[in-house]
Design a protein around this motif. Structure first.
Motif, PDB file in Angstrom:
ATOM      1  N   ASN A 160     -23.302 -20.476  16.482  1.00 36.29           N
ATOM      2  CA  ASN A 160     -24.455 -20.468  15.579  1.00 36.29           C
ATOM      3  C   ASN A 160     -25.548 -21.303  16.244  1.00 36.29           C
ATOM      4  OD1 ASN A 160     -23.163 -18.997  13.450  1.00 36.29           O
ATOM      5  ND2 ASN A 160     -22.055 -20.847  12.918  1.00 36.29           N
ATOM      6  N   TRP A 177     -15.753 -21.711  12.598  1.00 35.31           N
ATOM      7  CA  TRP A 177     -15.598 -21.610  11.154  1.00 35.31           C
ATOM      8  C   TRP A 177     -14.129 -21.546  10.767  1.00 35.31           C
ATOM      9  CZ3 TRP A 177     -19.514 -17.138   9.707  1.00 35.31           C
ATOM     10  CH2 TRP A 177     -20.805 -17.660   9.680  1.00 35.31           C
ATOM     11  N   GLY A 221     -30.930 -22.125  11.932  1.00 35.05           N
ATOM     12  CA  GLY A 221     -29.658 -21.716  12.480  1.00 35.05           C
ATOM     13  C   GLY A 221     -29.609 -20.201  12.442  1.00 35.05           C
ATOM     14  N   SER A 222     -29.022 -19.590  13.456  1.00 37.01           N
ATOM     15  CA  SER A 222     -29.032 -18.138  13.543  1.00 37.01           C
ATOM     16  C   SER A 222     -27.898 -17.666  14.430  1.00 37.01           C
ATOM     17  CB  SER A 222     -30.378 -17.654  14.087  1.00 37.01           C
ATOM     18  OG  SER A 222     -30.491 -16.245  13.998  1.00 37.01           O
ATOM     19  N   TRP A 223     -27.830 -16.354  14.612  1.00 38.72           N
ATOM     20  CA  TRP A 223     -26.876 -15.745  15.527  1.00 38.72           C
ATOM     21  C   TRP A 223     -27.625 -15.220  16.746  1.00 38.72           C
ATOM     22  CZ3 TRP A 223     -25.295 -12.387  10.828  1.00 38.72           C
ATOM     23  CH2 TRP A 223     -24.560 -13.169   9.925  1.00 38.72           C
ATOM     24  N   SER A 266     -14.419 -13.510   9.974  1.00 36.11           N
ATOM     25  CA  SER A 266     -14.557 -14.798  10.657  1.00 36.11           C
ATOM     26  C   SER A 266     -13.494 -15.763  10.133  1.00 36.11           C
ATOM     27  CB  SER A 266     -15.950 -15.379  10.424  1.00 36.11           C
ATOM     28  OG  SER A 266     -16.943 -14.538  10.974  1.00 36.11           O
ATOM     29  N   ASP A 301     -22.315 -27.346   8.788  1.00 36.96           N
ATOM     30  CA  ASP A 301     -23.414 -27.638   9.710  1.00 36.96           C
ATOM     31  C   ASP A 301     -24.024 -29.007   9.413  1.00 36.96           C
ATOM     32  OD1 ASP A 301     -23.900 -25.081  11.407  1.00 36.96           O
ATOM     33  OD2 ASP A 301     -23.642 -24.326   9.378  1.00 36.96           O
ATOM     34  N   THR A 326     -21.687 -25.109  15.245  1.00 42.30           N
ATOM     35  CA  THR A 326     -20.561 -24.404  14.659  1.00 42.30           C
ATOM     36  C   THR A 326     -20.558 -23.000  15.267  1.00 42.30           C
ATOM     37  OG1 THR A 326     -21.898 -23.659  12.771  1.00 42.30           O
ATOM     38  CG2 THR A 326     -20.666 -25.726  12.520  1.00 42.30           C
ATOM     39  N   GLY A 327     -19.573 -22.220  14.938  1.00 44.56           N
ATOM     40  CA  GLY A 327     -19.507 -20.883  15.507  1.00 44.56           C
ATOM     41  C   GLY A 327     -18.473 -20.036  14.814  1.00 44.56           C
ATOM     42  N   TRP A 328     -18.276 -18.857  15.317  1.00 41.77           N
ATOM     43  CA  TRP A 328     -17.407 -17.882  14.668  1.00 41.77           C
ATOM     44  C   TRP A 328     -16.573 -17.150  15.710  1.00 41.77           C
ATOM     45  CZ3 TRP A 328     -19.601 -13.868  17.229  1.00 41.77           C
ATOM     46  CH2 TRP A 328     -20.956 -14.017  17.565  1.00 41.77           C
ATOM     47  N   TYR A 381     -28.710 -21.244   6.238  1.00 46.79           N
ATOM     48  CA  TYR A 381     -27.783 -20.138   5.985  1.00 46.79           C
ATOM     49  C   TYR A 381     -27.360 -20.119   4.525  1.00 46.79           C
ATOM     50  CZ  TYR A 381     -23.870 -16.912   6.631  1.00 46.79           C
ATOM     51  OH  TYR A 381     -23.010 -15.850   6.544  1.00 46.79           O
ATOM     52  N   HIS A 414     -22.170 -23.456   5.289  1.00 41.09           N
ATOM     53  CA  HIS A 414     -23.276 -24.227   5.871  1.00 41.09           C
ATOM     54  C   HIS A 414     -23.099 -25.729   5.637  1.00 41.09           C
ATOM     55  CE1 HIS A 414     -27.171 -25.124   7.490  1.00 41.09           C
ATOM     56  NE2 HIS A 414     -27.657 -25.557   6.329  1.00 41.09           N
TER      57      HIS A 414
END
Length: 386
Positions: A148, A356, A257-259, A95, A195, A283-285, A187, A192
């Motif tokens: 996320n 990220w 927060g999760s995927w 990432s 976030d 946020t994200g990847w 996380y 994190h």
């Protein structure tokens, strides 16, 4: 529910990031496969049908190339960096908060895109993204990307999606009439902090945060203070996707927060689970398959990178993980992803995701920012109650 505060990973203070990278020469031509390729990957990224026979993009590759695939699952970006620093692997699905560290640390090598015929099919938004390209030099092939999300228990929220991340950052009474204290997760990784900063961008605009990965001392302190509040609410800091799934099923966790990966698996089990993009954004990847600087199996590695960009693999992997493929043509005609899958997973939300990236001291938005090594040590302190 068991009320315990537990950090699932041992964060290390030895992680470092340099701002400059000198490119070595990429491979000039492909040769015969060496018989094997080893990959450091996120959970669910390299499937061979063992969990679900419909999701297998390894077996055919091994038959066609003779390259046996071995996978080391990593739970955090810091773990990926540590494993690549140790060596012994060919590829990593990194990432943005790991990729630039790997480039600067010379742990990965530039790729020759001429040796990857499917490179031209990659989404143009990703081909030269700042997390995988330095001074016009490409370090790897884009794989999957996504957000996320805020995952929540629909029964606890009475069928209505939470509008804000406040349900995991501040003590509040949830729609089921109970406090969120002890029923939420965060996380288990220093990234994190972003976030928390993303939340503050919306709720404390006077701080002047323009980028959640670029924080001055005042902004950074505010983020840490918010995380200290969150610590009083968290039942577990998660990094293992399967443990988080179990916690939502058996330990009374109702928000985190999760995927999309966890969301999809829980929904497939008919659990009362859904996800949402709260009003503050997410946020994200965006992950890149990168080649180790000292890869012992570069030919098999290049074969895998090409294989990973095929529309079938891209669509199947995106369907399994709940992600967006890096090859747009994968969005149509895939039975597992379906023609609506890319839209569902966020294809049109690219500009809304704060991807990220590794915090550095010399930052673009305000000149001087708190570097990542501080995020690492201070997040350990937050988890430890300091």
């Amino acid at each position: 529910m068991k009320r315990f505060l537990h950090s699932c990973t041992a964060l290390t203070l030895s992680l470092s990031f340099a701002t400059a990278a000198v490119a070595q020469e990429p491979l000039k031509e492909l040769g015969a496969g060496e018989g094997e390729v080893s990959i450091v990957a996120w959970a669910g990224y390299i499937e061979r049908g063992e969990t679900d026979k419909n999701y297998d993009w390894v077996t055919d590759f091994e038959k066609k190339t003779g390259c046996k695939v071995s996978v080391k699952t990593a739970a955090t970006s810091d773990e990926m960096v540590a494993l690549m620093n140790e060596g012994g692997f060919d590829l990593v699905t990194a990432s943005g908060d790991a990729s630039r560290r790997l480039i600067a640390g010379k742990r990965v090598q530039p790729i020759n895109t001429d040796l990857i015929p499917s490179w031209k099919t990659v989404d143009e938004r990703l081909q030269s993204a700042p997390w995988n390209t330095v001074n016009g030099v490409h370090y790897g092939t884009p794989y999957l990307w996504g957000p996320n999300v805020l995952m929540y228990n629909t029964e606890a929220f009475k069928g209505e999606a939470p509008k804000s991340w406040n349900v995991v950052f501040e003590e509040t009474t949830l729609p089921d009439g109970k406090s969120n204290k002890g029923r939420v997760q965060a996380y288990d990784g220093p990234i994190h902090v972003a976030d928390a900063a993303n939340y503050l961008m919306h709720h404390k605009p006077e701080l002047g945060i323009k980028d959640p990965y670029e924080l001055n001392e005042e902004q950074y302190k505010a983020a840490l203070d918010l995380l200290r509040v969150q610590r009083t609410l968290v039942g577990r800091y998660w990094h293992d996707a399967m443990i988080q799934i179990d916690d939502f099923k058996n330990e009374g966790v109702v928000a985190s927060g999760s995927w999309p990966f966890q969301v999809n698996l829980l929904k497939a089990e008919k659990q009362p689970i859904a996800s949402t993009f709260p009003e503050e954004g997410v946020t994200g990847w965006s992950d890149t398959t990168m080649l180790h600087a000292e890869s012992e199996h570069p030919n098999c590695a290049y074969m895998w990178m090409e294989h990973s960009l095929s529309p079938k693999v891209q669509g199947d992997a995106a369907a399994w993980f709940g992600a967006v493929p890096s090859v747009p043509t994968a969005c149509k005609g895939n039975a597992l992803l379906t023609d609506e899958g890319c839209t569902t997973n966020g294809f049109d939300n690219f500009e809304k995701i704060r991807f990220w990236k590794t915090p550095v001291s010399k930052c673009e938005s305000q000149g001087e920012c708190v570097p990542y090594h501080r995020w690492v040590s201070d997040y350990i302190g937050v988890i430890g109650g300091r």
